[in-house]
Scaffold this motif. Structure first.
Motif, short mmCIF file in Angstrom:
data_model
loop_
_atom_site.label_atom_id
_atom_site.label_comp_id
_atom_site.label_asym_id
_atom_site.label_seq_id
_atom_site.Cartn_x
_atom_site.Cartn_y
_atom_site.Cartn_z
N ASP A 211 -25.12 -19.52 28.84
CA ASP A 211 -24.90 -20.58 27.86
C ASP A 211 -26.11 -21.51 27.83
N THR A 212 -26.32 -22.17 26.70
CA THR A 212 -27.44 -23.11 26.57
C THR A 212 -26.94 -24.44 26.02
N VAL A 213 -27.62 -25.53 26.43
CA VAL A 213 -27.32 -26.86 25.90
C VAL A 213 -28.62 -27.57 25.63
N CYS A 214 -28.74 -28.20 24.47
CA CYS A 214 -29.91 -29.00 24.12
C CYS A 214 -29.57 -30.46 24.43
N GLN A 215 -29.79 -30.83 25.69
CA GLN A 215 -29.47 -32.17 26.16
C GLN A 215 -30.60 -32.68 27.03
N MET A 216 -30.64 -34.02 27.20
CA MET A 216 -31.51 -34.57 28.22
C MET A 216 -30.99 -34.10 29.58
N PRO A 217 -31.88 -33.77 30.51
CA PRO A 217 -31.44 -33.15 31.76
C PRO A 217 -30.46 -33.98 32.57
N ASP A 218 -30.65 -35.31 32.62
CA ASP A 218 -29.72 -36.13 33.39
C ASP A 218 -28.33 -36.11 32.76
N ASP A 219 -28.27 -36.09 31.42
CA ASP A 219 -26.97 -35.99 30.75
C ASP A 219 -26.31 -34.65 31.06
N ALA A 220 -27.10 -33.58 31.08
CA ALA A 220 -26.55 -32.25 31.37
C ALA A 220 -25.98 -32.18 32.78
N VAL A 221 -26.69 -32.78 33.73
CA VAL A 221 -26.20 -32.79 35.12
C VAL A 221 -24.89 -33.57 35.20
N ARG A 222 -24.85 -34.74 34.58
CA ARG A 222 -23.63 -35.57 34.62
C ARG A 222 -22.45 -34.84 34.00
N GLU A 223 -22.71 -34.09 32.94
CA GLU A 223 -21.60 -33.45 32.21
C GLU A 223 -21.20 -32.12 32.81
N HIS A 224 -22.14 -31.35 33.32
CA HIS A 224 -21.84 -29.97 33.67
C HIS A 224 -21.91 -29.65 35.17
N ALA A 225 -22.59 -30.45 35.96
CA ALA A 225 -22.72 -30.17 37.40
C ALA A 225 -21.97 -31.25 38.16
N THR A 226 -20.69 -31.01 38.39
CA THR A 226 -19.83 -32.09 38.89
C THR A 226 -19.00 -31.71 40.11
N ASP A 227 -19.22 -30.54 40.69
CA ASP A 227 -18.33 -30.11 41.78
C ASP A 227 -19.10 -29.38 42.85
N PRO A 228 -18.45 -29.06 43.98
CA PRO A 228 -19.15 -28.41 45.11
C PRO A 228 -19.58 -26.98 44.84
N TYR A 229 -19.27 -26.45 43.67
CA TYR A 229 -19.68 -25.09 43.31
C TYR A 229 -20.80 -25.10 42.27
N SER A 230 -21.42 -26.26 42.08
CA SER A 230 -22.47 -26.41 41.08
C SER A 230 -23.85 -26.43 41.74
N ILE A 231 -24.81 -25.80 41.06
CA ILE A 231 -26.18 -25.68 41.53
C ILE A 231 -27.11 -26.14 40.40
N VAL A 232 -28.10 -26.95 40.74
CA VAL A 232 -29.08 -27.43 39.76
C VAL A 232 -30.47 -27.03 40.22
N ILE A 233 -31.23 -26.36 39.36
CA ILE A 233 -32.60 -25.97 39.68
C ILE A 233 -33.49 -26.32 38.49
N THR A 234 -34.56 -27.06 38.75
CA THR A 234 -35.50 -27.44 37.69
C THR A 234 -36.68 -26.48 37.67
N LEU A 235 -37.14 -26.12 36.45
CA LEU A 235 -38.12 -25.05 36.29
C LEU A 235 -39.26 -25.37 35.33
N THR A 236 -39.36 -26.60 34.80
CA THR A 236 -40.29 -26.84 33.69
C THR A 236 -41.71 -27.18 34.13
N HIS A 237 -41.89 -27.66 35.36
CA HIS A 237 -43.19 -28.19 35.82
C HIS A 237 -43.56 -29.49 35.12
N ASP A 238 -42.67 -30.04 34.31
CA ASP A 238 -42.92 -31.29 33.60
C ASP A 238 -42.11 -32.39 34.28
N PRO A 239 -42.75 -33.32 34.99
CA PRO A 239 -41.99 -34.37 35.70
C PRO A 239 -41.09 -35.18 34.78
N ARG A 240 -41.49 -35.33 33.53
CA ARG A 240 -40.68 -36.13 32.61
C ARG A 240 -39.32 -35.48 32.37
#
Length: 328
Positions: A211-240
């Protein structure tokens, strides 16, 4: 996509809802190598419908032969042992010395178990942990919500089996590495969600099953990564982009894993930035960076293998720690 356990519970409920009966089969004990892990489920309808798996097919065929065609006479669970002899190992495709016990429960339409099946499926659909306790003498179930899963327990009188939601992988950055990680993760039964605030990147990115979402990353984490079974990995090389997701993810002590792509030098600079962004050292210590096991990977697929290998290692460690807590 749904977990295998959720599919089994939904199939069993649907079958009973139509007025049919069936059998829920669970691997409750293993010795040596086993084709499927402890706790694996299979539902066998009285019409021959099969959902789930206990082996490569031989044990399923034996259960079909044993159970179908005979009206159930008892609702008490029955435990069947496989792999007692070398001949059985060969017949059922079990590794040499491998043995397993399968608990068979007869499920009838209109029973409390029919309601419980819906509760179990609903908990997994809602990404909640749930526990099933089976009375081995009477066959009754008790269903409870749980925060953390423990390993399966079997005694003379009770079976305790915990079910957790499918692990969810939120990848920040729609690029080639995200595609490689997504393909491997989907094959390993993760749910994959790719976030990128750059719409043109998402339009060019495709991976069947993710699945894909066009969101700001912090909003995506707040909405979709909310439990002990969630994993977040950043891949852009862009600190912003990456730092926004990491700031949000590292402030949560709930998430299973937070990682970031980059060299050791890049990772050291990232940690310094995060300190300046008012994250504390204990929060930053939860960051896995450079992400992935150090296997000398260079290409996108090699890096993806390293990432998924580290996640597998982390899950195995968490499982061992849970088993040690349970035994202490």
């Amino acid at each position: 996509m749904k977990t295998v356990d959720q599919l089994v519970f939904e199939a069993a409920y649907s079958h009973l809802e139509q007025g049919n009966y069936g059998f829920l089969c669970t691997i409750v004990s293993t010795v040596g190598a086993s084709p499927r892990p402890l706790g694996s489920l299979l539902f066998l309808g009285n019409d021959g419908e099969v959902t789930g798996s206990l082996s490569g097919g031989c044990i399923e065929d034996d259960l079909l032969e044993r159970l179908l065609g005979n009206e159930p006479t008892s609702h008490a669970p029955e435990i069947i042992e496989y792999g007692v002899t070398p001949e059985e190992n060969e017949r059922f495709g079990l590794p040499c010395g491998g043995r397993m016990q399968v608990m068979v429960e007869c499920l009838m339409p209109g029973s409390q178990q029919q309601v419980d099946l819906l509760c179990l499926a609903g908990a997994l659909a809602g990404r909640r942990g749930v526990r099933r306790i089976v009375d081995l003498e009477q066959g009754g179930w008790q269903i409870d919500d749980i925060d953390h899963c423990e390993t399966l327990k079997l005694s003379d009188s009770l079976l305790q089996q915990d079910f957790g939601p499918r692990y969810q992988l939120l990848l920040v950055g729609a690029n080639e590495l995200a595609r490689c990680i997504a393909e491997l993760a989907l094959a390993m039964d993760y749910r994959v969600l790719v976030c990128d605030p750059r719409e043109e990147r998402l339009q060019q990115w495709h991976c069947l099953g993710a699945d894909t979402v066009c969101q700001m990353p912090d909003d995506a984490v707040r909405e979709h990564a909310t439990d002990p079974y969630s994993i977040v990995i950043t891949l852009t090389h862009d600190p912003r982009i990456d730092d926004m997701a990491l700031m949000e993810a590292l402030q949560s002590s709930t998430l299973f894993y937070v990682g970031a792509l980059g060299s050791q030098r890049t990772s050291d600079k990232r940690r310094q930035r995060l300190l300046q962004l008012e994250l504390n050292e204990s929060q930053i210590a939860r960051l896995h960076a450079p992400v992935g096991l150090p296997i000398g990977s260079k290409s996108a697929m090699e890096i993806a293998v390293a990432v998924m290998a580290e996640l597998t290692q982390c899950r195995a460690k968490a499982k061992r720690a849970a088993a040690e807590r349970q035994s202490s």
